[in-house]
Scaffold this active site. Sequence first.
Site, PDB file in Angstrom:
ATOM      1  N   GLU A 287     -38.071  19.014   9.163  1.00 21.56           N
ATOM      2  CA  GLU A 287     -39.083  19.720   8.381  1.00 21.56           C
ATOM      3  C   GLU A 287     -40.274  20.037   9.277  1.00 21.56           C
ATOM      4  O   GLU A 287     -41.168  19.192   9.447  1.00 21.56           O
ATOM      5  CB  GLU A 287     -39.559  18.862   7.206  1.00 21.56           C
ATOM      6  CG  GLU A 287     -38.472  18.522   6.210  1.00 21.56           C
ATOM      7  CD  GLU A 287     -39.029  18.275   4.806  1.00 21.56           C
ATOM      8  OE1 GLU A 287     -38.498  18.868   3.866  1.00 21.56           O
ATOM      9  OE2 GLU A 287     -40.004  17.510   4.647  1.00 21.56           O
TER      10      GLU A 287
ATOM     11  N   SER B 168     -40.438  25.492   2.900  1.00 26.89           N
ATOM     12  CA  SER B 168     -40.457  26.810   2.249  1.00 26.89           C
ATOM     13  C   SER B 168     -39.073  27.436   2.079  1.00 26.89           C
ATOM     14  O   SER B 168     -38.918  28.648   2.208  1.00 26.89           O
ATOM     15  CB  SER B 168     -41.394  27.759   3.006  1.00 26.89           C
ATOM     16  OG  SER B 168     -42.729  27.269   2.952  1.00 26.89           O
TER      17      SER B 168
ATOM     18  N   GLU C  38     -45.820  14.159   4.774  1.00 24.06           N
ATOM     19  CA  GLU C  38     -47.002  13.816   3.956  1.00 24.06           C
ATOM     20  C   GLU C  38     -47.272  12.314   3.990  1.00 24.06           C
ATOM     21  O   GLU C  38     -48.423  11.885   3.958  1.00 24.06           O
ATOM     22  CB  GLU C  38     -46.796  14.341   2.518  1.00 24.06           C
ATOM     23  CG  GLU C  38     -46.925  15.860   2.473  1.00 24.06           C
ATOM     24  CD  GLU C  38     -46.062  16.558   1.433  1.00 24.06           C
ATOM     25  OE1 GLU C  38     -45.608  15.911   0.473  1.00 24.06           O
ATOM     26  OE2 GLU C  38     -45.845  17.780   1.591  1.00 24.06           O
TER      27      GLU C  38
ATOM     28  N   HIS D 217     -41.441  11.210   5.310  1.00 17.06           N
ATOM     29  CA  HIS D 217     -41.877  12.578   5.012  1.00 17.06           C
ATOM     30  C   HIS D 217     -43.209  12.831   5.712  1.00 17.06           C
ATOM     31  O   HIS D 217     -44.042  11.926   5.826  1.00 17.06           O
ATOM     32  CB  HIS D 217     -42.027  12.780   3.504  1.00 17.06           C
ATOM     33  CG  HIS D 217     -42.217  14.225   3.153  1.00 17.06           C
ATOM     34  ND1 HIS D 217     -43.438  14.840   3.236  1.00 17.06           N
ATOM     35  CD2 HIS D 217     -41.330  15.169   2.763  1.00 17.06           C
ATOM     36  CE1 HIS D 217     -43.293  16.126   2.907  1.00 17.06           C
ATOM     37  NE2 HIS D 217     -42.026  16.352   2.606  1.00 17.06           N
TER      38      HIS D 217
ATOM     39  N   ASN E  84     -37.124  17.521  -3.546  1.00 14.26           N
ATOM     40  CA  ASN E  84     -38.222  16.555  -3.442  1.00 14.26           C
ATOM     41  C   ASN E  84     -39.329  17.049  -4.362  1.00 14.26           C
ATOM     42  O   ASN E  84     -40.051  17.987  -4.029  1.00 14.26           O
ATOM     43  CB  ASN E  84     -38.704  16.482  -1.986  1.00 14.26           C
ATOM     44  CG  ASN E  84     -39.947  15.613  -1.837  1.00 14.26           C
ATOM     45  OD1 ASN E  84     -40.350  14.915  -2.776  1.00 14.26           O
ATOM     46  ND2 ASN E  84     -40.554  15.644  -0.656  1.00 14.26           N
ATOM     47  N   TRP E  85     -39.423  16.415  -5.524  1.00 19.09           N
ATOM     48  CA  TRP E  85     -40.380  16.896  -6.536  1.00 19.09           C
ATOM     49  C   TRP E  85     -41.822  16.523  -6.181  1.00 19.09           C
ATOM     50  O   TRP E  85     -42.762  16.983  -6.821  1.00 19.09           O
ATOM     51  CB  TRP E  85     -40.023  16.335  -7.914  1.00 19.09           C
ATOM     52  CG  TRP E  85     -38.709  16.831  -8.443  1.00 19.09           C
ATOM     53  CD1 TRP E  85     -37.909  17.808  -7.896  1.00 19.09           C
ATOM     54  CD2 TRP E  85     -38.029  16.383  -9.626  1.00 19.09           C
ATOM     55  NE1 TRP E  85     -36.788  17.989  -8.666  1.00 19.09           N
ATOM     56  CE2 TRP E  85     -36.836  17.128  -9.726  1.00 19.09           C
ATOM     57  CE3 TRP E  85     -38.310  15.415 -10.605  1.00 19.09           C
ATOM     58  CZ2 TRP E  85     -35.929  16.937 -10.783  1.00 19.09           C
ATOM     59  CZ3 TRP E  85     -37.416  15.227 -11.657  1.00 19.09           C
ATOM     60  CH2 TRP E  85     -36.244  15.981 -11.739  1.00 19.09           C
ATOM     61  N   LYS E  86     -41.997  15.677  -5.172  1.00 25.40           N
ATOM     62  CA  LYS E  86     -43.341  15.216  -4.778  1.00 25.40           C
ATOM     63  C   LYS E  86     -44.068  14.677  -6.021  1.00 25.40           C
ATOM     64  O   LYS E  86     -43.425  14.142  -6.916  1.00 25.40           O
ATOM     65  CB  LYS E  86     -44.097  16.331  -4.052  1.00 25.40           C
ATOM     66  CG  LYS E  86     -43.261  16.898  -2.883  1.00 25.40           C
ATOM     67  CD  LYS E  86     -44.034  17.768  -1.940  1.00 25.40           C
ATOM     68  CE  LYS E  86     -43.108  18.259  -0.825  1.00 25.40           C
ATOM     69  NZ  LYS E  86     -43.778  19.075   0.166  1.00 25.40           N
TER      70      LYS E  86
ATOM     71  N   GLY F  57     -38.899  21.472  -1.569  1.00 26.80           N
ATOM     72  CA  GLY F  57     -40.096  21.040  -2.291  1.00 26.80           C
ATOM     73  C   GLY F  57     -40.339  21.945  -3.495  1.00 26.80           C
ATOM     74  O   GLY F  57     -39.662  21.856  -4.521  1.00 26.80           O
ATOM     75  N   GLY F  58     -41.316  22.845  -3.368  1.00 27.57           N
ATOM     76  CA  GLY F  58     -41.755  23.685  -4.487  1.00 27.57           C
ATOM     77  C   GLY F  58     -40.630  24.348  -5.257  1.00 27.57           C
ATOM     78  O   GLY F  58     -40.628  24.334  -6.507  1.00 27.57           O
TER      79      GLY F  58
ATOM     80  N   GLY G 284     -44.696  24.026   2.340  1.00 22.56           N
ATOM     81  CA  GLY G 284     -45.618  24.480   1.300  1.00 22.56           C
ATOM     82  C   GLY G 284     -46.491  25.652   1.729  1.00 22.56           C
ATOM     83  O   GLY G 284     -47.457  25.993   1.055  1.00 22.56           O
TER      84      GLY G 284
HETATM   85  P1  13P Z   1     -41.681  23.126   0.371  1.00 27.93           P
HETATM   86  O1  13P Z   1     -40.249  23.504   0.074  1.00 27.93           O
HETATM   87  O2  13P Z   1     -42.565  23.192  -0.837  1.00 27.93           O
HETATM   88  O3  13P Z   1     -42.209  23.854   1.556  1.00 27.93           O
HETATM   89  O4  13P Z   1     -41.666  21.572   0.774  1.00 27.93           O
HETATM   90  C1  13P Z   1     -40.743  21.132   1.696  1.00 27.93           C
HETATM   91  C2  13P Z   1     -40.759  19.649   1.701  1.00 27.93           C
HETATM   92  O5  13P Z   1     -41.740  19.034   2.105  1.00 27.93           O
HETATM   93  C3  13P Z   1     -39.585  18.936   1.170  1.00 27.93           C
HETATM   94  O6  13P Z   1     -39.626  17.593   1.466  1.00 27.93           O
END
Ligand code: 13P
Length: 250
Positions: free
Chosen positions: A167, A212, A97, A95, A9-11, A233-234, A173
């Site tokens: 999640e 994470s 967010e 998600h 998930n590149w956000k 994510g990251g 993050g």
């Molecule tokens: P991180 O891997 O950056 O913690 O993000 C997880 C995430 O929200 C994937 O959708």
Amino acid sequence: MRQPLVAGNWKMNGSAESIERLLDGIKGSLDTVEKAEVVVCPPFVYLSDVRRQLTGSSVALGAQNVSEHPSGAYTGEIAASMLLDFQCRYVIVGHSERRSLFGESDSQVAAKFAAARAAGIRPILCVGEVLEEREQGITEKVVVRQLDAVIEEVGVEALADGVIAYEPVWAIGTGKTASPEQAQEVHAFIRGRIAERSADTAGQVRILYGGSVKAANAEALFAMPDIDGGLIGGASLDAEEFISICRAAV
Ligand code: 13P
């Protein structure tokens, strides 16, 4: 057997240039990934470019959000049928967010799940508790509420057309991963809850862990019996790190 899945998930990150480099890196090492189905979810505006760059590779395309409506006066929104035009096979719904920053409710997320599924796109349904909820001991209650909204909308068997991603919001993050045991406990709970209504569906549905995940902790997480891969994510923005995570999925 459930094939493991690792989705990036590149956000809201990247540029045309950095994405091209990232995809070159992923494609260049993809032959070292044995088991996992690999998915990338770029921002909407790059879907077309990414689709072109993925032509001939086994990496599947996903989106990060979808409207619950089929078409109409919804400025700024993207319909499931539009994602299908770009050969999106997956779309993330609910998600944390989206839930916390954009006010998406459980019923709206359920409607998004239904809209994606009706278009033939596999929704990746995110569920998970915030830190205060974990501290209050109501993690299971929160996850049940989020899951039941979708089951009420589409029926339990429809879950097998999608993917669930647990999640924990406190792990996103933050660098604070749930321990493999903590994650497994919730994954087993989710699968058990589905099994109460349909054992077949519970056996089929893939449940990913997100929060994470890194190359250094992926192997231990993915070794857990009810963890079928990850939503990353990251770490998905670094080709080498992402491919190492994909390799860890067994
Ligand atoms: P991180 O891997 O950056 O913690 O993000 C997880 C995430 O929200 C994937 O959708």
